[in-house]
Design an enzyme around this catalytic site. Sequence first.
Site, short mmCIF file in Angstrom:
data_model
loop_
_atom_site.label_atom_id
_atom_site.label_comp_id
_atom_site.label_asym_id
_atom_site.label_seq_id
_atom_site.Cartn_x
_atom_site.Cartn_y
_atom_site.Cartn_z
N LYS A 177 0.89 -1.00 -0.04
CA LYS A 177 -0.26 0.01 0.19
C LYS A 177 1.04 1.18 0.04
O LYS A 177 1.92 1.49 0.84
CB LYS A 177 -0.96 0.15 1.25
CG LYS A 177 -1.85 1.01 1.22
CD LYS A 177 -3.30 0.47 -0.01
CE LYS A 177 -4.29 1.41 0.43
NZ LYS A 177 -5.30 0.99 1.59
N HIS A 178 0.62 2.09 -1.11
CA HIS A 178 1.61 3.28 -1.09
C HIS A 178 2.95 3.05 -1.09
O HIS A 178 3.78 3.81 -0.37
CB HIS A 178 1.33 4.32 0.05
CG HIS A 178 -0.34 4.69 -0.07
ND1 HIS A 178 -0.78 5.31 -1.11
CD2 HIS A 178 -1.37 4.64 0.67
CE1 HIS A 178 -2.03 5.66 -0.93
NE2 HIS A 178 -2.46 5.31 0.24
N HIS A 210 14.91 5.37 0.14
CA HIS A 210 14.29 6.71 0.43
C HIS A 210 13.18 7.21 -0.69
O HIS A 210 13.12 6.26 -1.71
CB HIS A 210 15.41 7.81 0.43
CG HIS A 210 16.11 7.90 1.73
ND1 HIS A 210 17.30 7.30 1.62
CD2 HIS A 210 15.77 8.08 2.90
CE1 HIS A 210 17.73 7.41 2.77
NE2 HIS A 210 16.83 7.91 3.44
#
Length: 529
Positions: free
Chosen positions: A280-281, A529
């Site tokens: 998710k995301h 990141h």
Amino acid sequence: MTDLHPVRRALISVSDKTGLVDLAKELAGMGVTLLSTGGSAGMLRDAGLTVTDVADVTGFPEMMDGRVKTLHPKVHGGLLALRDNDGHVKAMTDHGIDPIDLLIVNLYPFEETVAKGADYDTCIENIDIGGPAMIRAAAKNHAFVNVVVDVEDYGPLIDELKANNGQTTLATRKRLAQVAYAHTGAYDAAVSTWMAQAIGEDTPRRRVFAGTLAQGLRYGENPHQSAAFYRDGSARPGVSTAQQHQGKELSYNNINDTDAAFELVSEFLPANGPACAIIKHANPCGVARGGSLREAYLRAFDCDRTSAFGGIIALNQMLDGETAEEIAQIFTEVVIAPGADDAAKEIFAKKKNLRLLTTDALADPKTAILTYRQVAGGMLVQDRDNGRIDMDDLKVVTKRAPSEKEMADLLFAWTVAKHVKSNAIVYAKDGATVGIGAGQMSRVDSSTIAALKAQRMAEETGLGETPARGSVVASDAFFPFADGLLAAANAGATAVIQPGGSMRDDEVIKAADEAGLAMVLTGMRHFRH
């Protein structure tokens, strides 16, 4: 520039001969004179068409194993001459140069040659020279010349010629020129990238990036952002190579999340058992192994049932009907797997909004590929994080060594942590995640969130206590202070895996000993990141 311009003479020289005969027949039917070379000319003659060899136009035979055949003024003069320039017209007349109004060229299959593992010399021989030179010449002179490099433009070209009595519009010639320059640019990018790798040049002075449009997207991350999806030509299994069996087009976010899910699940070899990752995301909300694919999915789902709703599911084995039946119980955006059986496809066919993708294979997590990220005024380039560890790489630094069961879970949690946004904390138990903390500015915050997720898992699944109790925990980077480690101990973790390397490693190790934790160091971090 004039708008409409007639096509009376065409030069055809293609490596990919898809649709060639049909195109040439259409052109010949409009009275267009055909010039060609080598295999293209032979194929057209076999189809009963009248073709003039370029060698007959230039007065020079193909030579040097075909390296020299179109590099001649009678070819390039015919492509580059400005038809409304008296000096150019006179030069054509003086030197017996006839105009070429249409160039149809596609290039030697360089990328395919590289993909087959050809040796250096073979790859060099598959670098096209005459083709790019002609394409660039024709594209520059798009005021008068049409240049076609993609088979998908054959049909539209013929339609335009028929609609305009054998002529094309300037708008079409401009569009074709843009496509042509992108084509030669991508070709040169492929050659330069391969050559940098072949000669061991890790940081070439100039690096070129290229892609081919896979699909236009309705929007990007948000509705006000325009977006598109491009393929880079690599054969790496994943979202770019997958076959979509059903559902509406993938969105920008779907593609990004599906890539993250498939790269994660590809860490788990099918031979070692079924595995499932739910994303998710771009972050995993549940990852698990299982005795069956259904069990792996359910265990991954249990980690965070709330976040799994509307998520992306990736599987490391062929999707079967039993697993599909479970997945169909909740709303899921995308399911991606190496394959899917007929039963699974039939079940998913009832879920019109669910996209099913199959890839035929998993991505190789050990393959060295480059990743790119744009920043203002530049591009960051690095190797994909394909760092892996096994038991022999681990250093036990606490008084208590992990048990065999803890060690297996530590390696599992470490594999997952590599795919979690930093700062990353992953709790795992019995080959499944039970709490994940992602993307926080503080490692303590990630630890806290992961513990809260584990507590919520207990509430959602009816467990008597948090599954973090008796679990192991992975941290993608070192603990700068003991507080993050103590948060894991307070949550109930019994063993820890982390890179080490902090100035306060001794303090962290001492805290682990005092808490009765076993801890191993990897010597490798996994910032993401």
